[in-house]
Motif scaffolding. Structure first.
Motif: not given
Length: 305
Positions: A277-289
């Motif tokens: 769940l924490k890993d899913c939430c971290k996606a909020s901080e990632i902007q893929l190119t």
């Protein structure tokens, strides 16, 4: 947690929705820890349905979060109705009865969002409209949406329903992306050109309806997850390479792939594992190119024309 507007509403929601379909697999302490972790991560949007656990999942959630007036104002609750044993039911009577039972199980006076779960071919839009009007005027439901519906089914509802349809929950993942791949193959003769959903992706973007991808890590219809699966060696290699670059897990990258799309989607998690769940939430901080997004898409076996 990054937020978006839900559809055309003014409701600010986190970009990750916490699915509670499997919360009945946890014991009391685990359920409390799971819900608390979600809140600590800023994921205060919880997705339910009246059929999850036969209703038990909503009850377990309410107990786990220790529902009271103060807690209620800090969270966003979404639930779904319309699936009955052996059939679907969008009748006014069933919708109203379902919502009353949902509210009782969740120990709350209102839902932030109610979704109609699976299309009912016997739907009478006038009955849905009457139910929505009564739920809105009574304060029991504040926003309305659908799940697993194509554009014409939504248009049929809108013939009578006056409330905005703010969300459409649809199956979408890297390996289940026909709504994306068909858009690349317009007027082509290959299998990917088959438009299976009436251009629902473009329809939702044009009409300010937030797509909520369900089963974001599944392939097929609940056949399993693609992450770490030997059936998808190229895809996993590409995801792992990008995960190493950003120093995050493969789960985070798979979720970030959905969030990168300009449709401003709100994926629904399904895990009951706190670390995932924490890993899913971290996606909020990632902007893929753009290159990374397309690299993952192609690695899943999708061929660009």
């Amino acid at each position: 947690m990054r937020t978006i507007k839900l559809g055309s509403s003014a409701l600010e929601v986190p970009v990750i929705a916490v699915g509670c379909m499997r919360i009945n697999s946890l014991d009391k302490v685990q359920a409390e820890q799971f819900v608390q972790t979600a809140l600590e991560e800023g994921a205060n949007f919880f997705d339910h349905a009246d059929i999850y656990g036969g209703g038990a999942c909503e009850e377990i959630f309410a107990d786990a979060i220790h529902m009271n007036d103060d807690i209620r104002e800090k969270i966003i609750l979404q639930s779904k109705c319309g699936i009955r044993s052996g059939m679907f039911d969008f009748s006014k009577e069933h919708i109203l009865e379902s919502v009353d039972k949902i509210l009782k199980r969740l120990k709350t006076d209102y839902l932030d969002i109610l979704l109609l779960h699976r299309p009912d071919t016997l739907v009478e839009p006038e009955e849905v409209a009457a139910a929505f009007d009564q739920l809105e005027s009574s304060g029991k439901v504040r926003h309305f949406g659908v799940s697993n519906q194509n554009p014409m089914q939504i248009q049929l509802l809108k013939k009578s329903v006056k409330q905005p349809i703010v969300a459409n929950q649809l199956q979408l993942s890297i390996t289940n992306a026909t709504m994306i791949s068909s858009g690349f193959n317009v007027n082509m003769e290959n299998a990917s050109a088959v438009n299976r959903d009436g251009s629902i992706l473009d329809y939702c973007r044009l009409n300010d309806i937030t797509i909520q991808p369900w089963s974001p890590f599944q392939y097929g219809f609940f056949e399993g997850v693609f992450l770490g699966n030997d059936k998808f060696p190229d895809l996993n290699q590409k995801i792992d390479e990008i995960a190493e670059k950003y120093e995050v897990s493969n789960t985070t990258i798979a979720m970030a792939w959905l969030l990168r799309h300009p449709a401003h989607m709100q994926p629904v998690t399904g895990t009951m594992n706190i670390e995932r769940l924490k890993d899913c939430c971290k996606a909020s901080e990632i902007q893929l190119t753009r290159e990374e997004w397309y690299g993952i898409f192609r690695a899943a076996g999708n061929v660009l024309p």
